[in-house]
Design a protein around this motif. Sequence first.
Motif, PDB file in Angstrom:
ATOM      1  N   SER A 164     -20.418   7.762   8.083  1.00 26.18           N
ATOM      2  CA  SER A 164     -19.664   7.695   6.825  1.00 26.18           C
ATOM      3  C   SER A 164     -18.780   8.910   6.631  1.00 26.18           C
ATOM      4  CB  SER A 164     -20.637   7.559   5.640  1.00 26.18           C
ATOM      5  OG  SER A 164     -21.369   6.360   5.734  1.00 26.18           O
ATOM      6  N   ARG A 196     -22.257   4.636   2.118  1.00 25.86           N
ATOM      7  CA  ARG A 196     -23.333   3.670   2.364  1.00 25.86           C
ATOM      8  C   ARG A 196     -23.312   2.519   1.356  1.00 25.86           C
ATOM      9  NH1 ARG A 196     -28.139   3.638   5.116  1.00 25.86           N
ATOM     10  NH2 ARG A 196     -29.811   2.359   4.234  1.00 25.86           N
ATOM     11  N   THR A 197     -23.060   2.829   0.094  1.00 19.91           N
ATOM     12  CA  THR A 197     -23.047   1.786  -0.940  1.00 19.91           C
ATOM     13  C   THR A 197     -22.007   0.718  -0.625  1.00 19.91           C
ATOM     14  OG1 THR A 197     -21.599   3.225  -2.256  1.00 19.91           O
ATOM     15  CG2 THR A 197     -23.958   3.230  -2.801  1.00 19.91           C
ATOM     16  N   TRP A 198     -20.864   1.142  -0.103  1.00 22.93           N
ATOM     17  CA  TRP A 198     -19.793   0.188   0.231  1.00 22.93           C
ATOM     18  C   TRP A 198     -20.243  -0.719   1.370  1.00 22.93           C
ATOM     19  CZ3 TRP A 198     -16.808  -1.124   4.458  1.00 22.93           C
ATOM     20  CH2 TRP A 198     -15.645  -1.854   4.205  1.00 22.93           C
ATOM     21  N   TRP A 199     -20.829  -0.143   2.408  1.00 23.98           N
ATOM     22  CA  TRP A 199     -21.272  -0.942   3.546  1.00 23.98           C
ATOM     23  C   TRP A 199     -22.356  -1.936   3.139  1.00 23.98           C
ATOM     24  CZ3 TRP A 199     -18.636  -1.459   7.808  1.00 23.98           C
ATOM     25  CH2 TRP A 199     -17.816  -0.419   8.257  1.00 23.98           C
ATOM     26  N   LEU A 200     -23.319  -1.489   2.330  1.00 22.61           N
ATOM     27  CA  LEU A 200     -24.388  -2.394   1.900  1.00 22.61           C
ATOM     28  C   LEU A 200     -23.828  -3.557   1.089  1.00 22.61           C
ATOM     29  CD1 LEU A 200     -27.230   0.123   0.955  1.00 22.61           C
ATOM     30  CD2 LEU A 200     -27.218  -1.495   2.872  1.00 22.61           C
ATOM     31  N   SER A 201     -22.839  -3.270   0.255  1.00 21.76           N
ATOM     32  CA  SER A 201     -22.206  -4.323  -0.537  1.00 21.76           C
ATOM     33  C   SER A 201     -21.496  -5.323   0.363  1.00 21.76           C
ATOM     34  CB  SER A 201     -21.217  -3.708  -1.534  1.00 21.76           C
ATOM     35  OG  SER A 201     -20.525  -4.717  -2.250  1.00 21.76           O
ATOM     36  N   SER A 204     -24.014  -7.489   2.352  1.00 27.82           N
ATOM     37  CA  SER A 204     -24.701  -8.491   1.530  1.00 27.82           C
ATOM     38  C   SER A 204     -23.873  -9.758   1.365  1.00 27.82           C
ATOM     39  CB  SER A 204     -25.053  -7.904   0.158  1.00 27.82           C
ATOM     40  OG  SER A 204     -23.888  -7.676  -0.623  1.00 27.82           O
ATOM     41  N   GLU A 209     -29.274  -8.164   4.043  1.00 28.07           N
ATOM     42  CA  GLU A 209     -29.782  -7.311   2.971  1.00 28.07           C
ATOM     43  C   GLU A 209     -30.631  -6.182   3.555  1.00 28.07           C
ATOM     44  OE1 GLU A 209     -29.103  -7.362  -0.137  1.00 28.07           O
ATOM     45  OE2 GLU A 209     -28.148  -9.314  -0.450  1.00 28.07           O
ATOM     46  N   GLU A 210     -30.630  -5.046   2.874  1.00 25.98           N
ATOM     47  CA  GLU A 210     -31.400  -3.887   3.337  1.00 25.98           C
ATOM     48  C   GLU A 210     -32.887  -4.206   3.358  1.00 25.98           C
ATOM     49  OE1 GLU A 210     -31.528   0.925   2.634  1.00 25.98           O
ATOM     50  OE2 GLU A 210     -30.933  -0.356   0.961  1.00 25.98           O
ATOM     51  N   ASP A 255     -28.725   8.271   6.028  1.00 25.56           N
ATOM     52  CA  ASP A 255     -27.842   7.302   5.382  1.00 25.56           C
ATOM     53  C   ASP A 255     -27.008   6.508   6.376  1.00 25.56           C
ATOM     54  OD1 ASP A 255     -28.743   7.860   2.880  1.00 25.56           O
ATOM     55  OD2 ASP A 255     -27.025   9.051   2.253  1.00 25.56           O
ATOM     56  N   TYR A 258     -29.087   1.597   9.048  1.00 25.70           N
ATOM     57  CA  TYR A 258     -29.141   0.372   8.242  1.00 25.70           C
ATOM     58  C   TYR A 258     -30.106  -0.606   8.907  1.00 25.70           C
ATOM     59  CZ  TYR A 258     -24.879   2.090   6.002  1.00 25.70           C
ATOM     60  OH  TYR A 258     -23.954   2.850   5.315  1.00 25.70           O
TER      61      TYR A 258
END
Length: 264
Positions: A164, A196-201, A204, A209-210, A255, A258
Amino acid sequence: MNIVNKQSTNSPKNNRNIDFLSSQRDDDLQRELVYTAYHESRKERCDGCRYVPFYKRMYPNVHSIFDAGAANCGVMRLLEAKGLEVEGIEYSEWVVNNFCKEFYHDPVRVEVGPIHLSRNRKLFDLVLCTDVLEHIPLHDISRTLQKISSLVKQGGSAFLVIASDPSKHENHPERSSAAVELEQSGLKIHETVKPRTWWLSELSKYGLEEDKRKMAMFLQINKEEVHDPRYGYSINNFKNRGQNKVYAPNKRHVDRIYCLKKIY
């Protein structure tokens, strides 16, 4: 009589399409030159191999694995030696021709090309994509994540490692084996730098999902067996004082990990 109005091949719209395709081909050529210079200096060095010891403990029931971004096929080689069914894809034809020959002949187990253009239609227990996604242009990320998800069995797993932050090749060009090629091309080693928040979004959106249980297992395995200092470690009998010295995991590196589960 029906009359079909065909748009002129010299129309501005078609000219834009031609310009875009020409630009894409130029980018692909420049990217291949960068990757060749980068991997030619690294030869058989395999960063993704550091995660292989985790897989046996984290995914004991896995039989089939797809490596999305196989590089020199070091990970595929190690996993196949453990008796697993392994396939993959690598962007650079030069890399495959020089390091993956045993996977590139009958039976062919590694493709050449970008991940989102993979022709593989199989479903795998586990899909790996380590230190790859940050190298992919932003306009190809959605198609790439969709393809990765499509390769994972329902209820299966994906293990990704995504940086990141900018690459050292941008911050310290004097240390880069591809410095000349990068300067000439105008490309970057890390083309998509997101938190990380962007990638997880984004993940999904494609049913990935994580898996927090697997993430906790990753850190525990490192603490007990692997001892990679990036993910936390301890020193027994520190300085002969009869005490254990515990180092917390480095958040920046944690972070990047994943652990994902395919939920639909």
